[in-house]
Design a protein around this motif. Structure first.
Motif, PDB file in Angstrom:
ATOM      1  N   LEU A  24       5.157   4.623   2.338  1.00  0.00           N
ATOM      2  CA  LEU A  24       5.540   5.879   2.986  1.00  0.00           C
ATOM      3  C   LEU A  24       6.342   5.623   4.251  1.00  0.00           C
ATOM      4  N   ARG A  25       5.904   4.649   5.055  1.00  0.00           N
ATOM      5  CA  ARG A  25       6.629   4.337   6.282  1.00  0.00           C
ATOM      6  C   ARG A  25       8.055   3.898   5.967  1.00  0.00           C
ATOM      7  N   PHE A  26       8.205   3.089   4.905  1.00  0.00           N
ATOM      8  CA  PHE A  26       9.551   2.640   4.557  1.00  0.00           C
ATOM      9  C   PHE A  26      10.422   3.796   4.089  1.00  0.00           C
ATOM     10  N   TRP A  27       9.896   4.657   3.211  1.00  0.00           N
ATOM     11  CA  TRP A  27      10.708   5.758   2.689  1.00  0.00           C
ATOM     12  C   TRP A  27      11.097   6.723   3.796  1.00  0.00           C
ATOM     13  N   LEU A  28      10.201   6.934   4.758  1.00  0.00           N
ATOM     14  CA  LEU A  28      10.544   7.801   5.885  1.00  0.00           C
ATOM     15  C   LEU A  28      11.649   7.173   6.728  1.00  0.00           C
ATOM     16  N   GLN A  29      11.541   5.876   6.995  1.00  0.00           N
ATOM     17  CA  GLN A  29      12.587   5.168   7.735  1.00  0.00           C
ATOM     18  C   GLN A  29      13.920   5.255   6.998  1.00  0.00           C
ATOM     19  N   LEU A  30      13.873   5.061   5.685  1.00  0.00           N
ATOM     20  CA  LEU A  30      15.100   5.127   4.892  1.00  0.00           C
ATOM     21  C   LEU A  30      15.746   6.502   4.996  1.00  0.00           C
ATOM     22  N   GLY A  31      14.910   7.558   5.020  1.00  0.00           N
ATOM     23  CA  GLY A  31      15.452   8.906   5.115  1.00  0.00           C
ATOM     24  C   GLY A  31      16.250   9.141   6.383  1.00  0.00           C
ATOM     25  N   PHE A  32      15.914   8.427   7.459  1.00  0.00           N
ATOM     26  CA  PHE A  32      16.616   8.612   8.724  1.00  0.00           C
ATOM     27  C   PHE A  32      17.830   7.696   8.878  1.00  0.00           C
ATOM     28  N   ILE A  33      17.923   6.633   8.088  1.00  0.00           N
ATOM     29  CA  ILE A  33      19.033   5.687   8.263  1.00  0.00           C
ATOM     30  C   ILE A  33      19.956   5.634   7.057  1.00  0.00           C
ATOM     31  N   SER A  34      19.756   6.537   6.077  1.00  0.00           N
ATOM     32  CA  SER A  34      20.531   6.464   4.834  1.00  0.00           C
ATOM     33  C   SER A  34      21.882   7.137   4.997  1.00  0.00           C
ATOM     34  N   PHE A  35      22.730   6.557   5.832  1.00  0.00           N
ATOM     35  CA  PHE A  35      24.095   7.035   6.012  1.00  0.00           C
ATOM     36  C   PHE A  35      25.014   6.378   4.976  1.00  0.00           C
ATOM     37  N   GLY A  36      26.255   6.853   4.921  1.00  0.00           N
ATOM     38  CA  GLY A  36      27.271   6.187   4.122  1.00  0.00           C
ATOM     39  C   GLY A  36      27.431   6.703   2.717  1.00  0.00           C
ATOM     40  N   SER A  41       0.837  -1.200   0.000  1.00  0.00           N
ATOM     41  CA  SER A  41       0.000   0.000   0.000  1.00  0.00           C
ATOM     42  C   SER A  41       0.872   1.249   0.000  1.00  0.00           C
ATOM     43  N   PHE A  42       0.276   2.354  -0.404  1.00  0.00           N
ATOM     44  CA  PHE A  42       1.001   3.622  -0.421  1.00  0.00           C
ATOM     45  C   PHE A  42       1.427   4.017   0.989  1.00  0.00           C
ATOM     46  N   ARG A  43       0.552   3.769   1.978  1.00  0.00           N
ATOM     47  CA  ARG A  43       0.894   4.101   3.364  1.00  0.00           C
ATOM     48  C   ARG A  43       2.071   3.275   3.850  1.00  0.00           C
ATOM     49  N   GLU A  44       2.081   1.987   3.509  1.00  0.00           N
ATOM     50  CA  GLU A  44       3.188   1.125   3.920  1.00  0.00           C
ATOM     51  C   GLU A  44       4.495   1.573   3.272  1.00  0.00           C
TER      52      GLU A  44
END
Length: 448
Positions: free
Chosen positions: A19-31, A14-17
Protein backbone atom coordinates in the motif's frame (compact mmCIF):
# COMPACT_ATOMS: atom_id res chain seq x y z
CA UNK A 1 13.09 -0.17 1.48
CA UNK A 2 16.57 -1.71 1.03
CA UNK A 3 17.22 -3.63 -2.16
CA UNK A 4 17.32 -7.44 -1.73
CA UNK A 5 20.60 -9.32 -2.18
CA UNK A 6 21.20 -10.17 -5.82
CA UNK A 7 21.41 -13.95 -5.32
CA UNK A 8 18.32 -14.41 -3.12
CA UNK A 9 14.66 -13.72 -3.82
CA UNK A 10 13.10 -10.79 -1.97
CA UNK A 11 11.22 -11.50 1.24
CA UNK A 12 7.40 -11.64 0.97
CA UNK A 13 5.77 -8.23 0.72
CA UNK A 14 3.00 -7.41 3.19
CA UNK A 15 -0.20 -5.75 2.06
CA UNK A 16 0.65 -2.67 4.16
CA UNK A 17 4.09 -2.39 2.57
CA UNK A 18 2.55 -2.68 -0.91
CA UNK A 19 0.00 0.00 0.00
CA UNK A 20 2.80 2.42 0.86
CA UNK A 21 4.43 1.78 -2.50
CA UNK A 22 1.23 2.19 -4.53
CA UNK A 23 0.43 5.44 -2.72
CA UNK A 24 3.95 6.74 -3.42
CA UNK A 25 3.59 5.73 -7.06
CA UNK A 26 0.32 7.65 -7.30
CA UNK A 27 2.11 10.87 -6.36
CA UNK A 28 5.18 10.45 -8.60
CA UNK A 29 3.64 8.84 -11.71
CA UNK A 30 4.37 11.70 -14.10
CA UNK A 31 5.24 11.40 -17.78
CA UNK A 32 2.11 9.79 -19.20
CA UNK A 33 1.68 6.04 -19.69
CA UNK A 34 5.14 5.54 -21.17
CA UNK A 35 6.86 7.26 -18.28
CA UNK A 36 4.63 5.53 -15.71
CA UNK A 37 5.29 2.07 -17.15
CA UNK A 38 9.02 2.77 -17.21
CA UNK A 39 8.85 3.94 -13.58
CA UNK A 40 7.02 0.78 -12.52
CA UNK A 41 9.54 -1.33 -14.40
CA UNK A 42 12.41 0.37 -12.61
CA UNK A 43 10.84 0.00 -9.17
CA UNK A 44 9.11 -3.39 -9.42
CA UNK A 45 11.40 -5.34 -11.78
CA UNK A 46 14.86 -3.83 -11.36
CA UNK A 47 15.00 -2.39 -7.84
CA UNK A 48 12.56 -4.31 -5.63
CA UNK A 49 12.29 -7.49 -7.75
CA UNK A 50 8.66 -8.05 -6.84
CA UNK A 51 7.97 -9.42 -10.34
CA UNK A 52 10.20 -10.76 -13.12
CA UNK A 53 10.71 -9.09 -16.49
CA UNK A 54 8.75 -11.72 -18.41
CA UNK A 55 5.80 -11.70 -16.02
CA UNK A 56 5.79 -7.87 -16.07
CA UNK A 57 5.77 -7.74 -19.88
CA UNK A 58 3.14 -10.49 -20.08
CA UNK A 59 0.82 -8.39 -17.91
CA UNK A 60 1.73 -5.22 -19.83
CA UNK A 61 0.89 -6.85 -23.16
CA UNK A 62 -2.61 -7.65 -21.94
CA UNK A 63 -3.16 -4.12 -20.60
CA UNK A 64 -2.03 -2.66 -23.93
CA UNK A 65 -4.89 -4.29 -25.82
CA UNK A 66 -7.57 -3.15 -23.37
CA UNK A 67 -9.53 0.09 -23.58
CA UNK A 68 -8.54 2.37 -20.75
CA UNK A 69 -5.33 3.65 -19.13
CA UNK A 70 -2.76 0.87 -19.51
CA UNK A 71 -0.42 2.05 -16.74
CA UNK A 72 -3.23 2.13 -14.17
CA UNK A 73 -4.42 -1.28 -15.35
CA UNK A 74 -0.88 -2.66 -15.07
CA UNK A 75 -0.67 -1.45 -11.47
CA UNK A 76 -4.05 -3.06 -10.79
CA UNK A 77 -2.89 -6.33 -12.37
CA UNK A 78 0.33 -6.55 -10.35
CA UNK A 79 -1.44 -5.53 -7.13
CA UNK A 80 -4.06 -8.23 -7.78
CA UNK A 81 -1.44 -10.86 -8.54
CA UNK A 82 0.39 -10.10 -5.29
CA UNK A 83 -2.50 -9.53 -2.86
CA UNK A 84 -5.73 -10.80 -4.41
CA UNK A 85 -8.72 -8.60 -5.26
CA UNK A 86 -8.13 -6.04 -2.51
CA UNK A 87 -4.54 -5.67 -3.66
CA UNK A 88 -5.69 -4.90 -7.21
CA UNK A 89 -8.36 -2.46 -6.05
CA UNK A 90 -5.89 -0.66 -3.79
CA UNK A 91 -3.14 -0.45 -6.42
CA UNK A 92 -5.49 0.82 -9.11
CA UNK A 93 -7.30 3.29 -6.86
CA UNK A 94 -4.13 4.75 -5.35
CA UNK A 95 -2.79 5.23 -8.87
CA UNK A 96 -5.75 7.55 -9.54
CA UNK A 97 -6.78 9.21 -6.26
CA UNK A 98 -3.73 11.51 -5.83
CA UNK A 99 -4.20 12.75 -9.38
CA UNK A 100 -7.91 13.33 -8.74
CA UNK A 101 -7.18 15.37 -5.60
CA UNK A 102 -4.51 17.44 -7.37
CA UNK A 103 -6.75 18.08 -10.39
CA UNK A 104 -9.68 19.14 -8.22
CA UNK A 105 -7.43 21.67 -6.47
CA UNK A 106 -5.88 22.93 -9.72
CA UNK A 107 -9.26 23.13 -11.43
CA UNK A 108 -10.56 25.28 -8.58
CA UNK A 109 -7.53 27.58 -8.83
CA UNK A 110 -8.01 27.74 -12.61
CA UNK A 111 -11.67 28.75 -12.40
CA UNK A 112 -11.47 30.93 -9.30
CA UNK A 113 -8.32 32.89 -10.07
CA UNK A 114 -7.86 32.61 -13.84
CA UNK A 115 -4.57 32.19 -15.68
CA UNK A 116 -1.80 33.08 -13.26
CA UNK A 117 1.65 33.82 -14.65
CA UNK A 118 3.27 31.59 -12.03
CA UNK A 119 1.12 28.60 -12.97
CA UNK A 120 1.74 29.16 -16.67
CA UNK A 121 5.47 29.37 -16.01
CA UNK A 122 5.57 26.04 -14.20
CA UNK A 123 3.67 24.43 -17.08
CA UNK A 124 6.09 25.97 -19.56
CA UNK A 125 8.98 24.22 -17.85
CA UNK A 126 7.21 20.90 -17.34
CA UNK A 127 6.21 20.31 -20.96
CA UNK A 128 9.79 19.88 -22.33
CA UNK A 129 10.53 17.56 -19.39
CA UNK A 130 7.48 15.43 -20.19
CA UNK A 131 8.62 15.20 -23.82
CA UNK A 132 12.06 13.95 -22.73
CA UNK A 133 10.44 11.46 -20.33
CA UNK A 134 8.35 9.91 -23.11
CA UNK A 135 11.42 9.56 -25.37
CA UNK A 136 13.38 8.01 -22.51
CA UNK A 137 10.57 5.57 -21.73
CA UNK A 138 10.30 4.52 -25.38
CA UNK A 139 14.04 3.83 -25.36
CA UNK A 140 13.87 1.78 -22.14
CA UNK A 141 10.93 -0.34 -23.26
CA UNK A 142 12.20 -0.64 -26.84
CA UNK A 143 15.62 -1.96 -25.83
CA UNK A 144 13.88 -4.79 -23.97
CA UNK A 145 10.95 -5.50 -26.26
CA UNK A 146 12.61 -5.17 -29.70
CA UNK A 147 14.85 -8.23 -29.61
CA UNK A 148 15.25 -8.77 -33.36
CA UNK A 149 14.84 -6.99 -36.70
CA UNK A 150 11.31 -8.30 -37.21
CA UNK A 151 10.09 -6.70 -34.00
CA UNK A 152 11.96 -3.52 -34.95
CA UNK A 153 10.10 -3.63 -38.26
CA UNK A 154 6.75 -3.91 -36.50
CA UNK A 155 7.62 -0.91 -34.32
CA UNK A 156 8.67 1.13 -37.34
CA UNK A 157 5.50 0.20 -39.23
CA UNK A 158 3.35 1.17 -36.23
CA UNK A 159 5.12 4.52 -35.95
CA UNK A 160 4.60 5.23 -39.64
CA UNK A 161 1.00 4.06 -39.50
CA UNK A 162 -0.07 6.29 -36.64
CA UNK A 163 2.25 9.31 -37.14
CA UNK A 164 2.24 9.53 -40.94
CA UNK A 165 -0.82 7.66 -42.19
CA UNK A 166 -3.10 8.55 -39.25
CA UNK A 167 -4.32 4.98 -38.75
CA UNK A 168 -6.51 4.44 -35.68
CA UNK A 169 -4.78 2.72 -32.78
CA UNK A 170 -7.17 -0.29 -32.76
CA UNK A 171 -6.25 -0.99 -36.40
CA UNK A 172 -2.55 -1.01 -35.48
CA UNK A 173 -3.18 -3.31 -32.51
CA UNK A 174 -5.21 -5.74 -34.60
CA UNK A 175 -2.65 -5.75 -37.41
CA UNK A 176 0.20 -6.40 -34.94
CA UNK A 177 -1.79 -9.18 -33.27
CA UNK A 178 -2.40 -10.81 -36.66
CA UNK A 179 1.30 -10.58 -37.54
CA UNK A 180 2.19 -12.10 -34.17
CA UNK A 181 -0.37 -14.88 -34.57
CA UNK A 182 0.93 -15.87 -37.99
CA UNK A 183 4.55 -15.31 -37.00
CA UNK A 184 4.15 -17.52 -33.94
CA UNK A 185 3.29 -20.37 -36.31
CA UNK A 186 5.75 -19.68 -39.12
CA UNK A 187 8.71 -18.26 -37.16
CA UNK A 188 8.17 -19.08 -33.48
CA UNK A 189 11.73 -18.11 -32.51
CA UNK A 190 11.08 -14.51 -33.53
CA UNK A 191 8.12 -14.08 -31.18
CA UNK A 192 9.08 -16.43 -28.35
CA UNK A 193 9.54 -14.79 -24.95
CA UNK A 194 12.98 -14.78 -23.40
CA UNK A 195 16.20 -13.72 -25.05
CA UNK A 196 17.50 -10.56 -23.49
CA UNK A 197 14.81 -10.59 -20.82
CA UNK A 198 15.94 -13.81 -19.20
CA UNK A 199 19.55 -12.75 -19.22
CA UNK A 200 18.69 -9.42 -17.64
CA UNK A 201 16.64 -11.12 -14.94
CA UNK A 202 19.48 -13.52 -14.20
CA UNK A 203 21.81 -10.58 -13.59
CA UNK A 204 19.27 -9.08 -11.19
CA UNK A 205 18.59 -12.30 -9.32
CA UNK A 206 15.30 -14.12 -8.74
CA UNK A 207 12.09 -12.15 -8.31
CA UNK A 208 9.33 -12.65 -5.78
CA UNK A 209 6.99 -13.54 -8.67
CA UNK A 210 9.54 -15.13 -10.99
CA UNK A 211 9.24 -16.62 -14.47
CA UNK A 212 8.57 -20.11 -13.10
CA UNK A 213 6.58 -19.09 -10.00
CA UNK A 214 3.27 -21.01 -10.09
CA UNK A 215 0.13 -18.96 -10.54
CA UNK A 216 -1.36 -18.35 -7.06
CA UNK A 217 -4.70 -19.98 -6.29
CA UNK A 218 -6.68 -16.72 -6.43
CA UNK A 219 -5.33 -15.96 -9.93
CA UNK A 220 -6.41 -19.24 -11.53
CA UNK A 221 -9.14 -19.05 -14.12
CA UNK A 222 -12.66 -20.28 -13.39
CA UNK A 223 -15.95 -19.52 -15.08
CA UNK A 224 -17.59 -18.94 -11.72
CA UNK A 225 -14.96 -16.34 -10.82
CA UNK A 226 -15.36 -14.63 -14.18
CA UNK A 227 -19.14 -14.40 -13.81
CA UNK A 228 -18.82 -13.16 -10.23
CA UNK A 229 -16.55 -10.27 -11.24
CA UNK A 230 -18.72 -9.33 -14.21
CA UNK A 231 -21.85 -9.37 -12.04
CA UNK A 232 -20.19 -7.22 -9.36
CA UNK A 233 -19.00 -4.68 -11.94
CA UNK A 234 -22.42 -4.45 -13.57
CA UNK A 235 -24.10 -4.09 -10.17
CA UNK A 236 -21.77 -1.25 -9.17
CA UNK A 237 -22.41 0.55 -12.45
CA UNK A 238 -26.18 0.08 -12.30
CA UNK A 239 -26.33 1.07 -8.64
CA UNK A 240 -24.36 4.27 -9.16
CA UNK A 241 -26.34 5.17 -12.27
CA UNK A 242 -29.61 4.43 -10.48
CA UNK A 243 -28.70 6.79 -7.63
CA UNK A 244 -27.93 9.57 -10.11
CA UNK A 245 -31.21 9.04 -11.95
CA UNK A 246 -33.14 9.13 -8.66
CA UNK A 247 -31.33 12.31 -7.60
CA UNK A 248 -31.55 14.34 -10.80
CA UNK A 249 -33.39 12.36 -13.46
CA UNK A 250 -32.04 10.94 -16.70
CA UNK A 251 -31.44 14.41 -18.15
CA UNK A 252 -29.52 15.61 -15.09
CA UNK A 253 -25.94 16.74 -15.65
CA UNK A 254 -24.37 14.11 -13.37
CA UNK A 255 -26.43 11.32 -14.97
CA UNK A 256 -25.43 12.45 -18.44
CA UNK A 257 -21.80 12.60 -17.34
CA UNK A 258 -21.98 9.04 -15.99
CA UNK A 259 -23.47 7.72 -19.23
CA UNK A 260 -21.13 9.67 -21.50
CA UNK A 261 -17.92 8.75 -19.69
CA UNK A 262 -18.93 5.09 -19.49
CA UNK A 263 -19.00 5.11 -23.28
CA UNK A 264 -15.72 7.03 -23.40
CA UNK A 265 -14.08 4.47 -21.09
CA UNK A 266 -14.96 1.68 -23.51
CA UNK A 267 -13.50 3.61 -26.47
CA UNK A 268 -10.11 4.58 -25.03
CA UNK A 269 -8.02 2.22 -27.16
CA UNK A 270 -4.66 3.90 -27.55
CA UNK A 271 -4.78 6.01 -24.43
CA UNK A 272 -5.99 9.50 -23.70
CA UNK A 273 -5.06 11.10 -27.02
CA UNK A 274 -7.05 8.52 -28.95
CA UNK A 275 -10.26 9.36 -27.08
CA UNK A 276 -9.81 13.13 -26.75
CA UNK A 277 -11.58 13.93 -30.03
CA UNK A 278 -14.61 11.96 -28.79
CA UNK A 279 -14.51 13.70 -25.39
CA UNK A 280 -14.12 17.09 -27.09
CA UNK A 281 -17.09 16.45 -29.35
CA UNK A 282 -19.34 15.30 -26.53
CA UNK A 283 -18.26 17.56 -23.65
CA UNK A 284 -17.67 20.77 -25.63
CA UNK A 285 -19.92 20.66 -28.67
CA UNK A 286 -22.87 18.54 -27.54
CA UNK A 287 -23.24 18.95 -23.77
CA UNK A 288 -21.36 22.28 -23.55
CA UNK A 289 -19.89 21.46 -20.13
CA UNK A 290 -16.84 23.58 -21.02
CA UNK A 291 -15.37 25.59 -23.91
CA UNK A 292 -12.74 24.58 -26.44
CA UNK A 293 -9.97 26.74 -24.91
CA UNK A 294 -10.83 25.33 -21.47
CA UNK A 295 -10.48 21.80 -22.86
CA UNK A 296 -6.98 22.63 -24.13
CA UNK A 297 -6.03 24.09 -20.73
CA UNK A 298 -7.37 20.94 -19.09
CA UNK A 299 -5.16 18.81 -21.30
CA UNK A 300 -2.14 20.83 -20.14
CA UNK A 301 -3.14 20.14 -16.54
CA UNK A 302 -3.57 16.46 -17.30
CA UNK A 303 -0.13 16.26 -18.89
CA UNK A 304 1.64 17.81 -15.94
CA UNK A 305 -0.04 16.13 -12.97
CA UNK A 306 0.61 12.60 -11.69
CA UNK A 307 -1.62 9.77 -12.82
CA UNK A 308 -3.06 8.69 -16.18
CA UNK A 309 -3.42 11.30 -18.90
CA UNK A 310 -7.08 10.35 -19.22
CA UNK A 311 -7.52 12.08 -15.84
CA UNK A 312 -8.19 15.18 -17.93
CA UNK A 313 -11.79 13.94 -17.70
CA UNK A 314 -11.79 14.99 -14.02
CA UNK A 315 -11.07 18.54 -15.16
CA UNK A 316 -13.92 18.27 -17.67
CA UNK A 317 -16.23 17.09 -14.90
CA UNK A 318 -15.15 19.81 -12.48
CA UNK A 319 -15.62 22.61 -15.01
CA UNK A 320 -18.96 21.13 -16.09
CA UNK A 321 -20.25 20.88 -12.53
CA UNK A 322 -19.05 24.42 -11.76
CA UNK A 323 -20.47 25.88 -14.99
CA UNK A 324 -23.87 24.24 -14.51
CA UNK A 325 -23.93 25.32 -10.82
CA UNK A 326 -25.40 21.94 -9.86
CA UNK A 327 -25.98 22.87 -6.21
CA UNK A 328 -26.59 26.60 -6.61
CA UNK A 329 -24.30 29.63 -7.01
CA UNK A 330 -22.98 29.35 -3.43
CA UNK A 331 -21.68 25.80 -3.77
CA UNK A 332 -19.67 25.90 -6.98
CA UNK A 333 -16.63 24.07 -5.57
CA UNK A 334 -18.82 21.28 -4.17
CA UNK A 335 -20.56 20.94 -7.54
CA UNK A 336 -17.25 20.77 -9.41
CA UNK A 337 -15.66 18.29 -6.99
CA UNK A 338 -18.74 16.04 -7.04
CA UNK A 339 -18.84 16.02 -10.84
CA UNK A 340 -15.11 15.27 -11.01
CA UNK A 341 -15.57 12.27 -8.68
CA UNK A 342 -18.58 10.98 -10.65
CA UNK A 343 -16.70 11.24 -13.94
CA UNK A 344 -13.64 9.48 -12.48
CA UNK A 345 -15.74 6.62 -11.09
CA UNK A 346 -17.46 5.87 -14.40
CA UNK A 347 -14.24 6.27 -16.38
CA UNK A 348 -12.21 3.80 -14.32
CA UNK A 349 -14.79 1.21 -13.24
CA UNK A 350 -14.44 -0.74 -16.53
CA UNK A 351 -10.66 -0.91 -16.07
CA UNK A 352 -10.98 -2.75 -12.76
CA UNK A 353 -13.52 -5.15 -14.29
CA UNK A 354 -11.24 -5.89 -17.26
CA UNK A 355 -8.29 -6.76 -14.99
CA UNK A 356 -10.11 -8.73 -12.30
CA UNK A 357 -12.19 -10.63 -14.87
CA UNK A 358 -9.52 -11.20 -17.53
CA UNK A 359 -6.41 -11.51 -15.38
CA UNK A 360 -6.92 -15.19 -14.48
CA UNK A 361 -7.23 -16.16 -18.14
CA UNK A 362 -4.09 -14.18 -19.02
CA UNK A 363 -2.18 -15.91 -16.22
CA UNK A 364 -3.21 -19.26 -17.69
CA UNK A 365 -1.58 -18.29 -21.02
CA UNK A 366 1.84 -17.51 -19.51
CA UNK A 367 4.51 -19.30 -21.53
CA UNK A 368 2.09 -20.49 -24.24
CA UNK A 369 3.35 -19.20 -27.57
CA UNK A 370 -0.02 -19.25 -29.32
CA UNK A 371 -1.17 -16.58 -26.86
CA UNK A 372 2.08 -14.74 -26.15
CA UNK A 373 3.22 -14.29 -29.78
CA UNK A 374 0.41 -11.84 -30.67
CA UNK A 375 1.06 -9.95 -27.42
CA UNK A 376 4.79 -9.77 -28.18
CA UNK A 377 4.01 -8.23 -31.56
CA UNK A 378 1.58 -5.77 -29.96
CA UNK A 379 4.28 -4.66 -27.50
CA UNK A 380 6.63 -4.00 -30.42
CA UNK A 381 3.92 -1.94 -32.13
CA UNK A 382 3.28 0.03 -28.95
CA UNK A 383 6.95 1.10 -28.89
CA UNK A 384 6.32 2.78 -32.24
CA UNK A 385 3.13 4.35 -30.91
CA UNK A 386 4.99 5.75 -27.88
CA UNK A 387 7.54 7.30 -30.24
CA UNK A 388 4.69 8.91 -32.17
CA UNK A 389 3.43 10.37 -28.88
CA UNK A 390 6.90 11.79 -28.25
CA UNK A 391 6.80 13.37 -31.72
CA UNK A 392 3.35 14.83 -30.99
CA UNK A 393 4.64 16.36 -27.75
CA UNK A 394 7.81 17.68 -29.38
CA UNK A 395 5.94 19.45 -32.18
CA UNK A 396 3.55 21.15 -29.76
CA UNK A 397 6.32 22.11 -27.32
CA UNK A 398 8.87 23.35 -29.86
CA UNK A 399 6.32 25.05 -32.15
CA UNK A 400 3.72 26.24 -29.60
CA UNK A 401 1.78 28.25 -32.19
CA UNK A 402 1.68 25.35 -34.62
CA UNK A 403 3.91 24.04 -37.38
CA UNK A 404 5.54 25.81 -39.20
CA UNK A 405 5.27 28.74 -36.81
CA UNK A 406 8.06 30.27 -34.69
CA UNK A 407 10.47 27.80 -33.11
CA UNK A 408 10.81 27.93 -29.30
CA UNK A 409 14.58 27.61 -28.83
CA UNK A 410 14.30 27.90 -25.03
CA UNK A 411 11.92 24.95 -24.84
CA UNK A 412 14.23 22.99 -27.16
CA UNK A 413 17.21 23.62 -24.87
CA UNK A 414 15.17 22.59 -21.84
CA UNK A 415 14.06 19.37 -23.56
CA UNK A 416 17.64 18.63 -24.60
CA UNK A 417 18.88 19.26 -21.06
CA UNK A 418 16.15 17.01 -19.64
CA UNK A 419 17.14 14.27 -22.09
CA UNK A 420 20.79 14.51 -21.07
CA UNK A 421 19.79 14.37 -17.40
CA UNK A 422 17.75 11.21 -18.02
CA UNK A 423 20.02 9.33 -20.41
CA UNK A 424 23.45 10.40 -19.17
CA UNK A 425 23.01 11.13 -15.48
CA UNK A 426 20.01 8.84 -14.73
CA UNK A 427 18.18 11.64 -12.93
CA UNK A 428 14.93 10.60 -11.26
CA UNK A 429 11.50 11.69 -12.45
CA UNK A 430 10.62 13.92 -9.50
CA UNK A 431 13.95 15.84 -9.38
CA UNK A 432 13.74 16.38 -13.15
CA UNK A 433 10.17 17.70 -13.04
CA UNK A 434 10.93 19.89 -10.02
CA UNK A 435 13.99 21.41 -11.70
CA UNK A 436 12.24 22.03 -15.03
CA UNK A 437 9.12 23.45 -13.37
CA UNK A 438 11.24 25.83 -11.27
CA UNK A 439 13.25 26.89 -14.33
CA UNK A 440 10.07 27.55 -16.31
CA UNK A 441 8.68 29.61 -13.42
CA UNK A 442 11.85 31.73 -13.18
CA UNK A 443 11.99 32.34 -16.94
CA UNK A 444 8.34 33.34 -17.07
CA UNK A 445 8.54 35.71 -14.12
CA UNK A 446 11.63 37.38 -15.59
CA UNK A 447 9.62 38.18 -18.72
CA UNK A 448 6.87 39.93 -16.76
Amino acid sequence: MPEPAIDTPPRPVSFREALRFWLQLGFISFGGPAGQIALMHTELVERRRWISEQRFLHALNYCMVLPGPEAQQLATYIGWLMHRTWGGLAAGALFVLPSLAVLIALSWVYLAFGQLAAVAGVFYGLKPAVTALVVHAAHRIGTRALRNRWLWGIAAAAFAGIALAGLPFPVIVLAAALVGHLGGRWAPGVFAPGGGHGAAQARRGPALIDDDTPTPAHARFSRRGLLRVLAAGLALWAGAMGLLVLASGWQGTLTQMGAFFTKAALLTFGGAYAVLPYVYQGAVEHHQWLSGPQMIDGLALGETTPGPLIMVVAFVGFVGGWTKALFGPDALFLAGATAACVVTFFTFLPSFVFILAGGPFIESTHGKLQFTAPLTAITAAVVGVILSLALFFAVHVLWPKGWPGPFDATAALMALGAGVALFRFKLGVMPLLAACGLLGLVLTLLQH
